[in-house]
Motif scaffolding. Structure first.
Motif, PDB file in Angstrom:
ATOM      1  N   GLU A  42      15.365  -5.606   7.228  1.00 22.50           N
ATOM      2  CA  GLU A  42      16.286  -4.466   7.138  1.00 22.50           C
ATOM      3  C   GLU A  42      16.772  -4.285   5.711  1.00 22.50           C
ATOM      4  O   GLU A  42      16.873  -3.157   5.209  1.00 22.50           O
ATOM      5  N   LYS A  43      17.048  -5.393   5.035  1.00 25.07           N
ATOM      6  CA  LYS A  43      17.474  -5.342   3.639  1.00 25.07           C
ATOM      7  C   LYS A  43      16.385  -4.741   2.765  1.00 25.07           C
ATOM      8  O   LYS A  43      16.653  -3.895   1.900  1.00 25.07           O
ATOM      9  N   TYR A  48      16.219  -0.954   3.307  1.00 23.43           N
ATOM     10  CA  TYR A  48      17.321  -0.268   2.622  1.00 23.43           C
ATOM     11  C   TYR A  48      17.022  -0.121   1.127  1.00 23.43           C
ATOM     12  O   TYR A  48      17.147   0.972   0.551  1.00 23.43           O
ATOM     13  N   LYS A  80      16.490   3.414  -0.816  1.00 19.42           N
ATOM     14  CA  LYS A  80      17.427   3.747  -1.898  1.00 19.42           C
ATOM     15  C   LYS A  80      16.665   4.030  -3.186  1.00 19.42           C
ATOM     16  O   LYS A  80      16.993   4.968  -3.925  1.00 19.42           O
ATOM     17  N   PRO A  88      24.168   1.193   3.420  1.00 16.26           N
ATOM     18  CA  PRO A  88      23.928   0.249   4.509  1.00 16.26           C
ATOM     19  C   PRO A  88      25.179  -0.035   5.332  1.00 16.26           C
ATOM     20  O   PRO A  88      26.298   0.037   4.817  1.00 16.26           O
ATOM     21  N   ILE A 129      21.541   1.948   8.524  1.00 16.52           N
ATOM     22  CA  ILE A 129      21.403   2.720   7.290  1.00 16.52           C
ATOM     23  C   ILE A 129      21.841   4.154   7.566  1.00 16.52           C
ATOM     24  O   ILE A 129      21.524   4.705   8.620  1.00 16.52           O
TER      25      ILE A 129
END
Length: 300
Positions: A11-12, A15, A19, A30, A63
């Protein structure tokens, strides 16, 4: 013990990828509380069970994609790495039921419902929608096409009153033909809000010719698929209509969508972009290369 704001490393990564890729067009945040996106009073007004309201007031979206400079939400994204699921309108579809989160489906569908009631697009994706597509020359993800479509939806939403008045005036002046012409103009304007469609148009404008790609995909289980083709000629041969196909790409994706965007709209945005990229890389804009391609192409 300190912990990450992200539920997983995947997930990080998503994101950070969004971005970076979309920083010129949108703002990406987030772990934004649902109440910040939808509104506390709006959530309290929902005709839902008390526990559902309590959950929404405490929950966060993985997000949130917002308008540039204004931070107005245009799309909420739930990354479902655990369940490997995706959304179809207000339904959450997954392959796995996490043992540590047996109510995951119910919770996600409450978020889907809350966004629907608030006219905020939301989509659930997993790994498949966040990986680069080989057909795009590793330039595009399914989630990119979804964000592009969300920007179109936002354009319609912001300009609804203006375009409704213009459509009415066009009909009064010129009837159905005039209103149809204005509708086409309105659609073109909305598509200009979509960076992916703008890029596709920028690529194909350099080609000697191009046919607009509109394909209604075939559904197979939880997937949709179809072929996008560029052809130079059409003839009837042996009582059959045949085309001289110059290039094609086969696209297959999960039947993911959200309430303001049909699956075929996302599918067509991806397919046309991928076909344009393929021709750009393999043929380019050289007229001799195009002539050679036409000469060697087969009738299909």
């Amino acid at each position: 013990m300190n912990r990450s704001i992200f539920d997983s490393e995947e997930e990080k990564k998503l994101y950070k990828k969004l971005k970076s890729r979309w920083s010129k067009y949108v703002e990406v945040y987030p772990q934004i509380p649902v109440k910040n996106v939808i509104g506390y009073r709006q959530i309290k007004s929902f005709d839902m069970p008390k526990k559902a309201i309590e959950y929404l007031l405490k929950a966060a979206f993985d997000i949130v994609v917002c308008e540039l400079h204004t931070a107005v939400p245009i799309l909420a994204v739930e990354f479902d790495g655990i369940g490997q699921g995706f959304s179809q309108d207000l339904q959450y579809i997954s392959k796995v039921v996490p043992l540590n989160d047996p109510y995951r489906k119910l919770k996600i569908e409450r978020k889907l419902e809350a966004c629907f009631l608030s006219d905020i697009p939301i989509v659930v994706i997993s790994f498949e929608e966040s990986e680069l597509l080989k057909q795009s020359r590793d330039m595009l993800m399914v989630i990119d096409a979804i964000i592009g479509r969300a920007l179109e939806h936002q354009y319609y939403k912001k300009n609804y009153s203006y375009h409704s008045q213009k459509l009415s005036e066009a009909f009064e002046r010129g009837g159905t033909d005039a209103s149809d012409m204005y509708f086409v103009e309105m659609t073109i304007r909305a598509e200009q809000a979509n960076p992916i469609k703008r890029k596709t148009k920028e690529i194909v404008e350099k080609f000697p010719f191009w046919q607009e790609q509109i394909i209604f995909p075939t559904k197979k289980g939880d997937r949709i698929e179809g072929r996008f083709s560029l052809f130079s000629e059409i003839e009837r041969r042996d009582d059959k209509l045949k085309r001289k196909v110059l290039a094609f790409v086969d696209i297959a994706m999960r039947d993911v969508n959200f309430y303001s965007c049909n699956d075929w709209e996302i599918f067509n945005s991806i397919g046309e972009y991928c076909l344009a990229r393929k021709i750009e890389e393999e043929v380019g804009t050289d007229l001799k290369a195009w002539q050679h391609l036409i000469e060697k192409a087969e009738w299909v």
